[in-house]
Design a protein around this motif. Structure first.
Motif, PDB file in Angstrom:
ATOM      1  N   GLU B 449       1.173  -1.292   0.114  1.00 57.68           N
ATOM      2  CA  GLU B 449      -0.307   0.141  -0.060  1.00 57.68           C
ATOM      3  C   GLU B 449       0.764   1.288  -0.163  1.00 57.68           C
ATOM      4  N   ASN B 450       1.989   1.268   0.153  1.00 59.19           N
ATOM      5  CA  ASN B 450       3.095   2.304  -0.075  1.00 59.19           C
ATOM      6  C   ASN B 450       3.779   2.089   0.559  1.00 59.19           C
ATOM      7  N   ARG B 451       4.950   2.902  -0.840  1.00 59.80           N
ATOM      8  CA  ARG B 451       6.810   1.912  -1.571  1.00 59.80           C
ATOM      9  C   ARG B 451       6.964   2.198  -0.739  1.00 59.80           C
ATOM     10  N   LEU B 452       6.563   4.087   0.247  1.00 55.38           N
ATOM     11  CA  LEU B 452       7.816   4.619   0.690  1.00 55.38           C
ATOM     12  C   LEU B 452       8.105   3.669   1.935  1.00 55.38           C
ATOM     13  N   LEU B 453       7.536   3.063   2.042  1.00 59.15           N
ATOM     14  CA  LEU B 453       7.361   2.469   4.186  1.00 59.15           C
ATOM     15  C   LEU B 453       8.392   1.772   3.422  1.00 59.15           C
ATOM     16  N   SER B 454       8.988   1.067   2.178  1.00 56.13           N
ATOM     17  CA  SER B 454       9.386  -0.569   1.827  1.00 56.13           C
ATOM     18  C   SER B 454      10.595   0.019   1.944  1.00 56.13           C
ATOM     19  N   VAL B 455      11.179   1.048   1.890  1.00 58.31           N
ATOM     20  CA  VAL B 455      12.828   1.757   1.654  1.00 58.31           C
ATOM     21  C   VAL B 455      13.793   1.441   2.962  1.00 58.31           C
ATOM     22  N   ARG B 712       0.217  14.097  -1.120  1.00 59.01           N
ATOM     23  CA  ARG B 712       0.673  14.716  -2.991  1.00 59.01           C
ATOM     24  C   ARG B 712       2.011  13.894  -2.915  1.00 59.01           C
ATOM     25  N   ALA B 713       2.557  14.457  -1.899  1.00 62.98           N
ATOM     26  CA  ALA B 713       4.050  14.415  -1.429  1.00 62.98           C
ATOM     27  C   ALA B 713       4.513  13.292  -1.613  1.00 62.98           C
ATOM     28  N   ASP B 714       3.767  12.168  -0.980  1.00 64.56           N
ATOM     29  CA  ASP B 714       3.872  11.070  -1.382  1.00 64.56           C
ATOM     30  C   ASP B 714       3.965   9.933  -2.402  1.00 64.56           C
ATOM     31  N   TRP B 715       3.489  11.118  -3.449  1.00 69.77           N
ATOM     32  CA  TRP B 715       4.191  10.064  -4.510  1.00 69.77           C
ATOM     33  C   TRP B 715       5.498   9.857  -5.343  1.00 69.77           C
ATOM     34  N   TYR B 716       5.800  11.023  -4.195  1.00 77.21           N
ATOM     35  CA  TYR B 716       7.348  10.783  -5.080  1.00 77.21           C
ATOM     36  C   TYR B 716       8.917  10.017  -3.929  1.00 77.21           C
ATOM     37  N   LEU B 717       9.396   9.525  -4.562  1.00 72.34           N
ATOM     38  CA  LEU B 717      10.296   8.515  -3.312  1.00 72.34           C
ATOM     39  C   LEU B 717      11.662   9.654  -3.729  1.00 72.34           C
ATOM     40  N   TYR B 718      11.146  10.410  -4.137  1.00 71.61           N
ATOM     41  CA  TYR B 718      12.736  10.988  -3.761  1.00 71.61           C
ATOM     42  C   TYR B 718      13.254  11.459  -2.225  1.00 71.61           C
ATOM     43  N   PRO B 719      12.280  11.869  -1.609  1.00 72.06           N
ATOM     44  CA  PRO B 719      12.335  12.590  -0.835  1.00 72.06           C
ATOM     45  C   PRO B 719      12.636  11.735   0.110  1.00 72.06           C
ATOM     46  N   THR B 720      11.880  10.756   0.641  1.00 78.37           N
ATOM     47  CA  THR B 720      12.405   9.592   0.864  1.00 78.37           C
ATOM     48  C   THR B 720      13.692   9.037   0.995  1.00 78.37           C
ATOM     49  N   MET B 721      13.898   8.771  -0.094  1.00 83.95           N
ATOM     50  CA  MET B 721      15.897   8.812  -0.319  1.00 83.95           C
ATOM     51  C   MET B 721      16.563   9.555   0.431  1.00 83.95           C
ATOM     52  N   LEU B 722      15.762  10.799   0.105  1.00 83.82           N
ATOM     53  CA  LEU B 722      16.552  11.842   0.553  1.00 83.82           C
ATOM     54  C   LEU B 722      17.296  11.924   2.063  1.00 83.82           C
ATOM     55  N   GLU B 723      15.868  11.896   2.600  1.00 83.06           N
ATOM     56  CA  GLU B 723      15.905  11.543   4.198  1.00 83.06           C
ATOM     57  C   GLU B 723      16.630  10.605   4.699  1.00 83.06           C
ATOM     58  N   LYS B 724      16.077   9.070   4.331  1.00 84.45           N
ATOM     59  CA  LYS B 724      17.262   8.207   4.137  1.00 84.45           C
ATOM     60  C   LYS B 724      18.815   8.376   4.039  1.00 84.45           C
ATOM     61  N   GLY B 725      19.434   8.909   2.885  1.00 80.95           N
ATOM     62  CA  GLY B 725      20.515   9.479   2.668  1.00 80.95           C
ATOM     63  C   GLY B 725      20.696   8.304   1.409  1.00 80.95           C
ATOM     64  N   LEU B 726      19.909   8.099   0.603  1.00 84.59           N
ATOM     65  CA  LEU B 726      20.536   6.380  -0.243  1.00 84.59           C
ATOM     66  C   LEU B 726      20.536   7.091  -1.138  1.00 84.59           C
ATOM     67  N   ARG B 727      20.603   6.347  -2.835  1.00 80.59           N
ATOM     68  CA  ARG B 727      21.708   6.545  -3.559  1.00 80.59           C
ATOM     69  C   ARG B 727      20.471   5.588  -4.375  1.00 80.59           C
ATOM     70  N   PHE B 728      20.147   6.328  -5.728  1.00 86.21           N
ATOM     71  CA  PHE B 728      19.570   5.709  -6.480  1.00 86.21           C
ATOM     72  C   PHE B 728      21.223   4.069  -7.256  1.00 86.21           C
ATOM     73  N   GLU B 729      20.294   2.904  -7.136  1.00 85.50           N
ATOM     74  CA  GLU B 729      21.152   2.396  -7.635  1.00 85.50           C
ATOM     75  C   GLU B 729      21.589   1.944  -9.240  1.00 85.50           C
ATOM     76  N   LEU B 730      21.777   3.258  -9.570  1.00 85.46           N
ATOM     77  CA  LEU B 730      22.773   3.547 -11.571  1.00 85.46           C
ATOM     78  C   LEU B 730      23.369   4.564 -11.453  1.00 85.46           C
ATOM     79  N   PRO B 731      24.053   4.511 -12.429  1.00 87.19           N
ATOM     80  CA  PRO B 731      24.007   4.181 -13.099  1.00 87.19           C
ATOM     81  C   PRO B 731      24.482   2.734 -13.665  1.00 87.19           C
ATOM     82  N   TYR B 732      25.443   2.239 -12.702  1.00 87.04           N
ATOM     83  CA  TYR B 732      26.257   1.236 -12.832  1.00 87.04           C
ATOM     84  C   TYR B 732      25.611   0.367 -11.601  1.00 87.04           C
ATOM     85  N   GLN B 733      25.537  -0.859 -12.672  1.00 88.77           N
ATOM     86  CA  GLN B 733      24.371  -2.583 -12.108  1.00 88.77           C
ATOM     87  C   GLN B 733      26.401  -3.210 -11.503  1.00 88.77           C
ATOM     88  N   GLU B 734      26.776  -2.679 -10.445  1.00 88.12           N
ATOM     89  CA  GLU B 734      28.006  -4.101 -10.543  1.00 88.12           C
ATOM     90  C   GLU B 734      26.993  -4.500  -9.559  1.00 88.12           C
TER      91      GLU B 734
END
Lengths: 224, 921, 308
Positions: B449-455, B712-734
């Motif tokens: 129900e809430n993908r943000l919580l899965s991060v 509405r802000a929960d449409w976007y994953l970016y704030p969660t990534m920012l809050e948790k200090g995480l990076r998107f695993e891109l571009p390099y698929q190590e």
């Protein structure tokens, strides 16, 4: 005065036939009869092609060709612009179907059913024998409009006073209202957008407008 | 006017969730006990993204209810022989007989053991399209849960016909089981075949129409002028399966033909793994002690761990690192001293360097200037650096997106496409921010129900990912039961072959579902051929029509020992059934489902809650509500207590007990359909209102849905990534590179060499392969000559038909026929002239696998080298549909391991020959 | 239509409201009124007119009865009289009443009192016949949904062929009545009418093409035109001339000329009603913008010629 008209925004229409189906379900028309339908039109040659979807149906013309030719006066035009058919008066001669420049009318002589097995329960329940052997076409859901107006509702604004096709359009492409009311939705749309009417050269003054662009000034601001 | 009396009518609230673009809300008019009309639910205006409206398919539900071909009683097969040409000899039986027989078999299975000697579950179940049957199957999930291990891997087209690579990679990279543009904010979309106006549903159609009014520009890149291309600003007729080339060239243009500052450098540097240093073996260079990936701190001129506070990592460049390690496959440590390294961004740039628009023009059969212009427009519209306020939060505003459709995001080249479009998003900082490329929901992670919580923070500064094990200790090899971690769940080997698909409840159905079928007939070398399941449940699905090489699938299916089919009408799959159970259909049964929040396809709401499907009319004949059927199966199989416990735990919509409320059902006694759903209504409203309101079934019968605001802000994953200090695993698929190497080792150790081509997909930065050539080579490998099959055949969706389970509905046929090409073979007008084919002529389309016949629809809007066969027809048993004689691509596409990619997906594209059979009449 | 094998398209499609029965009205009405008119003129010059008039009335009645069969609600047929203000179909119906009354009356009066006594009724019948034919021509003209019919020059083709058919059949039946002298004047009239009809047809086809028409219609009109002109004009003209030159078979040749001229007219009307009658189809002058895009000139699918 009141002049009901339909406005179809071709920029929005996606040819999904939701209005076609909604009309059929709402009005219980026979298989093959489509009071409202959406045409699928190609313009140009490969690779420079466009594809346009055009909702059509009875245009409830100012000077309807069908009313002129009808021998029995079954086809009439109301003061509010809606062209009606008196199913009890019509003799089913078919002349109006040939006079209409918009191929909007048809006659079903024999009851036909969705399935070869015969009428389903709902078809039996909704079957109206008055509709056989007479001309039929889009009525702008006149019964709904009349009932709605009597309750003080505004056609084109309140769903209970609005044609089924307009109510159902998932692109929001169809609008309906009183052209003679400068504050109506349709009046707004025609003021603010470029539009045309189809087969204008037939000279009947159709009450169905097609939007194809906004005003010039809006478009000029746009970046690539 | 008609026979129905005035004054005896009411409007009943319901929903339509026949396709994944839903659920959408609607109302049903009931007059004198007969369902007569469908209408939007206007109460939902302002809360439902399409203002309470439903698409054309929903209007067919009246006819669906009263279809004279409905199965009206349970039936039993009397002809023991199964096959397309065998008449099943179905005879009517009572519910008691049917349920007792099924329960008897289930009990016998339980006695023998839930798994067979190979470890596979003895009971299998197949449901149709994208989880939508769950919204019609009542409490059946509770029964399935009570049962235990079940094989869900026999697909009905999943992988082949769904957006497969997008599912697995999307969820992996940005919790995006499916991906869409932030349509309400986007200005520019490059769509590679995403057929939004056919399959995006009411919400997408409405929003994109609004977007057109705002002046959006969508460039539709696909081989034919679909209804979506018709609604787009521009159509670019690309050659099939060359989309990666176009996108690589777009990346090239952004990286090499524009100043670096025009990209979103900050986003790349801080929110992606672009600055991570890559070692000589292609793995990240890591701190020897902590094993954290290293970046080059441009402030201090040193290599430091990626999460070093105050470091300013260099986005690009070649550096020398004094001391580092690479972690290779199976934990091999490679130590380095004074090792040269590129940043991941630089590796990517170098890889993309040869992929110029001029190069791509040759592959795609398009002008280079078109490709370059589209890339430039994408950048121009990206608004790098701009922000927007969303509910008081200031977020980046990047109104550009690249969307992908089927046959682009599945099959060979799909990995390359999903990678490219996500990288294109990162280059301008448009990933998971307003206006940009968004995920919609998750299915491989939880909570749904809430993908943000899965991060959750995982390794290397990325989100935690649960890939299937590829290490020696835990890798699942069906031939090696000694080393099983847990028993294999399905016969499609998703845990073995597809690490990225994980092992959640949905993973089986996502794994290579055609392999389950293929392996039943012939397993690849050294792979133990699976034994058929003892019993197979089928609901709202028709694999015999909706798969590749339907001829072969039908044959394999005919050997299923015992099939229980919930049957609406006779069809090509239940032709092989032993028992038919008539379930109460859409307007006849009751269910409460979650709605709102964010979900595929473009269901981003500002509200979330639940909606009730209220029965409008009594079921036809002896059809019964699925909830009743599930309860009966549970009771007769001795699983009633477990069944009710599962309902209490939330198997159907929400847990029935929560903070401050308890509506649980007593597992020791029986509960009828209304009781169960009344409890669900109360629990759901208590949950969503945080205890403030409790609404029961009666309230829902009147109002239909219950909603609370969704941020509405929960449409976007970016704030969660920012809050948790995480990076998107891109571009390099190590990680994927390493996993690929491990998988290769495991497969070869086990003696499996038939997945080697697929292993080539595990590139850290994908490179171009001649994808169209793969189809030619497969054709030649099967003994054909390329020249004999000179055209590409593809398919396209139709809003009137797609996943509507409605080929038997005359209304859909009638209105669908207004859309050009429906039920026909679309062929370019000039090409048709060359073949002597006129409009409406009967033509045969033939591949190495089979042939299909239909009428020709001559159009300008299709490449001269391509034919298009819309939707999925070819029925031979489904009443009404079987008499239409419409063509189907599914007869032509081979069921082939060669055409399966690493994620286990395939694509609907095949080489064909076309010839005229006869005239229009 | 219910199988959905081919849905609605923007292209012109062949009308399906009027079939052979409606065509029979124009056939019967055309030749019938032509016969009545010819009979009244012949009567004025003292020729044998009664069989022609009776046959003419029978043809008109036949045509109207075929229409009756085509009505969706035949038992409401009397409603056809309700709209004389604008409907040519009403007007045709209205005129049929005095046509039959005057015609039958003329026959009755003449039977008892001689032709001279019947003259006023004959004149009235002739006038009504002319009016009836005129109405029929305008019925097609006001069917604005069918470009091949609404092209205004078709009216004169319809009038011309009605007269041609009437004269042609009258000649044929007169030729059989051995007691009647050879009606050279009628033969000349037939020749003149043939020339007029051919000329009007050519004019009609040319104007249709110049104004633009559905391709389907043009194809049908062109195919019809070739046959119509050769078999319906050249051939009867040759037969007429041969009849003038070859005395022994004059009667047979002239009869054949009249019948062929008439049959050609019937065939032409049948084709016009049932084969050339494509609807206008749909056209858009501009394509819509789709967000940030350019509109372009639209199209009129399925049309050729000037009006696209």
């Amino acid at each position: 005065m009141t002049r009901y008209a339909m406005v179809a925004d071709l920029r929005k229409c996606v040819g999904c036939q939701t209005c076609t189906a909604a009309c059929k379900v709402s009005n219980a028309t026979f298989p093959g009869v489509q009071w409202r339908k959406v045409l699928d039109m190609e313009v140009g040659e490969y690779p420079d092609v466009q594809r346009v979807f055009v909702p059509t149906g009875c245009q409830h013309c100012d000077e309807p060709a069908c009313v002129e030719v009808c021998p029995s006066t079954a086809s009439q035009k109301r003061d509010d612009g809606i062209v009606t058919i008196d199913y009890d008066m019509c003799i089913g001669c078919g002349y109006c179907t040939l006079a209409c420049p918009y191929d909007a009318r048809s006659i079903v002589r024999e009851a036909t059913w969705a399935y070869a097995e015969g009428p389903t329960e709902v078809e039996k329940a909704r079957f109206d024998p008055r509709m056989l052997g007479v001309a039929q076409k889009c009525t702008f859901c006149v019964d709904v409009i009349d009932t709605g107006v009597a309750q003080g509702l505004t056609p084109g604004v309140h769903p209970d006073a609005t044609p089924a096709c307009v109510n159902s359009c998932i692109a929001g492409a169809l609008a309906f209202g009183d052209l003679d009311d400068p504050g109506s939705n349709v009046a707004h749309l025609l003021r603010e957008n470029r539009h045309f009417r189809m087969n204008e050269d037939a000279g009947t003054g159709p009450g169905f407008y097609y939007l194809w662009d906004g005003e010039q000034s809006e478009q000029e601001e746009v970046t690539p | 006017m008609s026979a129905i009396r005035e004054g005896s009518s009411q409007w009943v609230p319901s929903y339509c969730y026949n396709c994944v673009a839903g659920p959408d809300l609607m109302t049903v008019k009931v007059e004198d006990g007969i369902a007569t009309q469908i209408r939007p639910n206007f109460e939902a205006e302002g809360v439902h993204p399409a203002q309470g409206r439903v698409c054309v398919k929903a209007f067919g539900l009246i006819q669906k209810t009263y279809n004279p071909h409905r199965i009206r009683t349970p039936m039993r097969r009397t002809n023991p022989c199964k096959g397309r040409d065998e008449d099943p000899g179905f005879v009517p039986i009572s519910w008691d007989e049917a349920l007792d027989e099924i329960a008897g078999r289930l009990k016998a299975i339980r006695a023998r053991g839930l798994r067979n000697e190979q470890g596979y579950p003895r009971v299998a179940a197949t449901f149709g399209h994208g989880g939508t049957p769950q919204s019609y199957m009542g409490t059946l999930p509770a029964f399935l849960s009570a049962w235990g291990p079940m094989d869900f891997s026999f697909g009905s087209g999943q992988g082949v016909k769904c957006v497969h690579a997008e599912h697995v990679y999307g969820e992996y990279w940005h919790r995006a089981f499916t991906v869409c543009a932030d349509t309400v904010n986007t200005r520019y979309i490059v769509s590679f075949g995403a057929n939004t106006e056919a399959s995006g549903g009411a919400c997408a159609v409405y929003r994109h129409a609004q977007a057109r009014m705002r002046g959006i520009k969508r460039v539709q890149v696909e081989p034919h002028l679909s209804v979506t291309a018709a609604a787009s600003a521009e159509w670019v007729p690309i050659k099939p399966k060359t989309d990666p080339a176009f996108m690589f060239a777009m990346i090239h243009v952004l990286v090499f033909e524009h100043p670096r500052e025009s990209l979103d450098v900050a986003f790349l540097r801080d929110r992606t793994a672009s600055p991570y240093l890559v070692g000589p073996n292609g793995y990240y260079l890591r701190e020897p002690e902590s094993r954290k990936p290293l970046v080059w701190d441009s402030r201090t001129g040193r290599a430091v761990a990626h999460d070093t506070p105050d470091a300013v990592p260099a986005l690009e460049g070649e550096v020398v690192v004094p001391s580092a390690v690479e972690v290779g496959p199976d934990d091999t440590l490679i130590e380095h001293r004074d090792v040269p390294a590129d940043t991941a961004f630089t590796v990517m740039a170098k890889t993309m360097e040869p992929y110029t628009p001029e190069w791509a023009a040759g592959e795609c059969d398009l002008p280079a200037e078109t490709i370059r212009r589209v890339a430039n427009e994408y950048l121009e519209n990206a608004c790098v650096g701009e922000t927007i306020e969303v509910e008081g939060q200031v977020l980046p505003y990047r109104p550009v997106a690249v969307t992908l459709g089927k046959t682009v995001n599945n099959g060979w080249g799909a990995y390359h496409c999903v990678w490219s479009r996500t990288v294109l998003a990162t280059l301008v900082g448009a990933l998971e921010v307003p206006g940009g490329t968004l995920g919609t929901t998750i299915r491989l992670n939880r909570p749904h129900e809430n993908r943000l919580l899965s991060v959750k923070p995982g390794e290397d500064g990325f989100m935690a990912a649960r890939l299937n094990a590829t290490d020696r200790e835990h890798w699942e090899n069906p031939a090696d039961p000694e080393h099983w971690d847990e028993r294999p769940s399905g016969r499609n080997a998703h845990k073995t072959l597809v690490p990225i698909v994980g092992n959640s409840a949905w993973s089986q159905a996502l794994g290579p579902t055609h392999l389950a079928w293929m392996f039943l007939r012939k397993a690849p070398e050294n792979w133990p051929k699976p034994i058929y399941p003892d019993l197979w449940f089928v609901y709202r699905t028709n694999p015999a029509i909706s798969f590749w090489d339907t001829g072969q699938i039908t044959e394999i299916m005919s050997r299923m020992p015992f099939v229980v089919a919930f049957a609406y009408t006779r069809d090509e799959t239940n032709h092989m059934a032993d028992i038919l159970l008539p379930d109460a259909t859409d307007l006849e049964s009751m269910q409460l489902i979650p709605v709102g929040g964010t979900k595929y396809v473009e269901q981003h709401w500002d509200y979330q809650g639940v909606a009730l499907r209220c029965p409008a009319v009594a079921p036809q004949g002896e059809a019964r509500d699925m909830t009743w059927i599930a309860g009966e199966l549970a009771r007769r199989t001795g699983l009633a207590e477990d069944y009710y416990q599962a309902i209490n735990r939330g198997a159907s919509v929400v847990p029935l007990k929560g903070e401050g409320y308890d509506f649980t059902l007593d597992p020791a006694r029986e509960h009828d359909v209304e009781e169960i759903w009344d409890a669900a209504c109360r629990a759901a409203t208590a949950e969503f209102s945080r205890g403030k309101e409790v609404r029961g079934l009666d309230w829902f019968r009147e109002h239909g849905f219950y909603l609370v605001p969704f941020k509405r802000a929960d449409w976007y994953l970016y704030p969660t990534m920012l809050e948790k200090g995480l990076r998107f695993e891109l571009p390099y698929q190590e990680r994927l590179k390493r996993v690929g190497k491990e998988l290769e080792a495991r497969m070869h150790e086990a003696g499996y060499h038939w997945w080697d081509e697929q292993l080539k997909d595990y590139e850290a930065i994908p490179t171009w392969h001649d994808f169209p050539g793969l189809w030619i080579r497969q054709l030649e490998k099967s003994g054909g000559r390329a020249d004999d099959y000179p055209l590409w055949a593809i398919t396209t969706k139709s809003m009137q038909y797609t996943t509507g389970n409605n080929v038997a509905i005359q209304l859909m046929d009638e209105v669908g026929s207004n859309v050009r090409g429906t039920g026909r073979v679309i062929i370019n007008t000039r090409t048709a002239e060359r073949y002597g084919i006129a409009q409406g002529d009967r033509v045969e389309v033939r591949s190495m696998t089979g042939a299909t016949v239909g009428r020709a629809e001559l159009m300008q809007g299709v490449r001269p080298d391509t034919v298009v066969i819309p939707a999925q027809f070819g029925q031979w048993a489904t009443p009404y549909a079987k008499d239409r004689e419409y063509p189907s691509l599914n007869r032509l596409s081979p069921l082939s391991l060669d055409l399966t990619d690493s994620s286990g997906s395939g694509a609907d594209v095949v080489r064909v020959a076309v010839r005229r059979l006869g005239g229009a009449s | 239509m219910s199988t959905g094998a081919a849905g609605y398209t923007p292209h012109p499609r062949l009308q399906s409201s009027w079939d052979l029965r409606a065509a029979s009205n124009f056939i019967g009405g055309g030749v019938g009124t032509g016969l009545v008119l010819t009979a009244t003129v012949v009567a004025a010059f003292g020729g044998l007119w009664m069989p022609g008039l009776l046959l003419g009335l029978a043809c008109v009645a036949f045509g109207l009865s075929m229409v009756f069969l085509e009505l969706g609600r035949p038992w409401r047929a009397v409603n056809v009289f309700f709209h004389p203000r604008t409907s040519w179909m009403t007007r045709e119906g209205v005129l049929s009443l005095p046509l039959f009354a005057a015609g039958a009356g003329a026959v009755a009066v003449a039977w008892f009192y001689g032709t001279v006594a019947a003259a006023p009724l004959l004149a009235l019948a002739g006038l009504c016949a002319a009016g009836f034919l005129y109405c029929q021509a305008h019925i097609l003209h006001r069917a604005r949904g069918i470009p091949a019919w609404s092209e205004s020059t078709l009216r004169w083709v319809m009038v011309a062929t009605g007269l041609t058919e009437g004269v042609g059949v009258f000649l044929a039946i007169t030729a059989f009545a051995q007691s009647a002298p050879r009606a050279l004047a009628l033969e000349v009239a037939l020749a003149v009418l043939l020339a007029a009809r051919a000329g009007l047809w050519l004019g009609y086809a040319r104007r249709l093409r110049a104004r633009g028409a559905p391709t389907r219609s043009m194809r049908a009109i062109d195919a019809l035109g070739a046959r119509f002109l050769w078999f319906g004009h050249a051939l009867p003209a040759v037969l007429l001339v041969a009849g003038w030159l070859v005395w022994p078979f004059a009667v047979e040749l002239v009869t054949a000329a009249g019948l062929v001229a008439a049959a050609a007219g019937w065939y032409a009307k049948l084709m016009i009603i049932t084969r050339a009658a494509a609807s206008r189809g749909f056209a858009i002058p501009q394509t819509p913008t789709r967000g940030r895009s350019a509109s372009r000139a639209g199209a009129r699918p399925g049309w050729g010629g000037g009006a696209s």
